[in-house]
Design an enzyme around this catalytic site. Structure first.
Site, mmCIF file in Angstrom:
data_model
loop_
_atom_site.group_PDB
_atom_site.id
_atom_site.type_symbol
_atom_site.label_atom_id
_atom_site.label_comp_id
_atom_site.label_asym_id
_atom_site.label_seq_id
_atom_site.Cartn_x
_atom_site.Cartn_y
_atom_site.Cartn_z
ATOM 1 N N HIS A 165 -9.619 4.404 -1.141
ATOM 2 C CA HIS A 165 -8.471 4.709 -0.197
ATOM 3 C C HIS A 165 -9.393 5.644 0.594
ATOM 4 O O HIS A 165 -10.270 6.018 0.856
ATOM 5 C CB HIS A 165 -7.940 5.715 -0.902
ATOM 6 N N GLU A 175 -2.394 6.344 -8.109
ATOM 7 C CA GLU A 175 -3.015 7.440 -7.694
ATOM 8 C C GLU A 175 -3.430 8.599 -8.167
ATOM 9 O O GLU A 175 -2.739 9.661 -8.715
ATOM 10 C CB GLU A 175 -2.942 7.478 -5.749
ATOM 11 N N ASP A 203 0.673 -0.876 0.257
ATOM 12 C CA ASP A 203 -0.013 -0.174 -0.580
ATOM 13 C C ASP A 203 1.053 1.207 0.002
ATOM 14 O O ASP A 203 2.145 1.247 0.428
ATOM 15 C CB ASP A 203 -0.870 -0.507 1.677
ATOM 16 N N HIS A 204 0.586 2.382 -0.973
ATOM 17 C CA HIS A 204 1.262 3.932 -0.690
ATOM 18 C C HIS A 204 2.791 3.282 -1.200
ATOM 19 O O HIS A 204 3.370 3.977 0.134
ATOM 20 C CB HIS A 204 0.915 4.402 0.906
ATOM 21 N N GLY A 217 -11.286 4.470 3.108
ATOM 22 C CA GLY A 217 -12.777 3.578 3.678
ATOM 23 C C GLY A 217 -13.176 3.655 5.372
ATOM 24 O O GLY A 217 -14.705 3.888 5.089
ATOM 25 N N ASN A 262 -8.328 1.024 7.050
ATOM 26 C CA ASN A 262 -7.000 0.648 8.016
ATOM 27 C C ASN A 262 -7.516 1.812 9.452
ATOM 28 O O ASN A 262 -7.145 0.079 10.210
ATOM 29 C CB ASN A 262 -5.855 1.584 7.064
HETATM 30 ZN ZN LIG Z 1 -4.679 4.907 1.084
#
Ligand SMILES: [Zn+2]
Length: 276
Positions: free
Chosen positions: A200, A132, A82-83, A202, A224
């Protein structure tokens, strides 16, 4: 790519696969057990920070593989970085066996974002690549820069990325006040590019916002903060209730119930139950 097909299937059939971000073996275990119980495919999100915390990308890969084996997990499990802030980081994760990576170059000019995303797609034909566009906000609706539809069209056309995370009003962390989601933007994106979208930030959205987003092309939803909150709340309560307990096994075990509640509830909202 078999694992990408799982996301395409969700996109075409109007549900979303949850990405639950994990931090260690126990956390991963609770997520996997609940997803298996619900027969939901799952994406396990690992950040660079968490990979470091664990001791490296390979540790994360091995934890997931070993749990799948020992717990007889049969649902599709996608391990995702992620990221990622650099190509190097993505390459390390891919080398360690991650199925999917997100390169986050959203803070750079579009040209740079396109360049790095394109090279990752071309050089890694067996890996799901997410990018993104725009700026997803942080805690409390700060700093949202809604994606420009032209930028999204361009990045898809020029990179053929598998997943695109648009900025349409969601924020990482905790929302302050009502989120302002731009559903018209999602409609526009769906009309112009036929690609599964990623939400993202959420955690904390209403079921209605989730369902509307899914109907408009969101097929992967990242969770997350909500899991972290559940984990911390459980530990705090357990230690308050059992001030003399010093065995980490019992302390950590107390988090399982709350984590599983979050996982199960969201699977039902996203409609991914019984899709594995
Ligand atoms: Zn994110």
């Amino acid at each position: 790519m078999k694992k990408y097909e799982e996301i395409i299937k969700a996109y075409k059939n109007g549900y979303a696969i949850p990405q639950f971000n994990t931090i260690d073996a126990e956390y991963t275990r609770y997520i996997l057990e609940e997803c298996e119980k619900e027969k939901s495919p799952v994406i396990l999100g690992v950040s660079e920070k968490v990979a470091n915390h664990l001791g490296g990308f390979k540790v994360a890969r091995n934890i997931v593989d070993t749990l799948i084996e020992e717990l007889n997990i049969t649902i599709p499990v996608i391990l995702h970085l992620d990221h990622a802030k650099s190509k190097e980081s993505c390459e390390k994760a891919i080398k360690a066996g991650f199925d999917s990576v997100m390169i986050d170059y959203s803070a750079y000019p579009l040209e740079e974002n396109i360049k790095i995303t394109k090279s990752l797609v071309l050089e890694n034909p067996n890996t799901i690549i997410e990018c993104e566009v725009g700026t997803i906000g942080k805690n409390g609706n700060e700093g949202i820069v809604y994606s420009d539809i032209k930028d999204i069209e361009r990045i898809k056309r020029e990179t053929n990325a598998h997943l695109i995370a648009p900025s349409f009003g969601t924020v990482h962390g905790v929302y302050k006040g009502e989120p302002k989601l731009n559903f018209e933007l999602l409609d526009e994106i769906k009309n112009k590019i036929d690609t599964p979208l990623v939400m993202h930030g959420g955690s904390g959205l209403s079921d209605e916002n989730f369902k509307k987003s899914i109907a408009k092309g969101v097929a992967k939803i990242n969770i997350n903060t909500e899991l972290k909150q559940a984990w911390t709340k459980s530990i705090r309560k357990f230690l308050n209730d059992n001030p003399n307990e010093t065995d980490p096994v019992f302390i950590i075990k107390s988090t399982g119930v709350e984590i599983k509640k979050v996982v199960s509830n969201l699977i039902h909202v996203f409609g991914s139950n019984n899709k594995a």
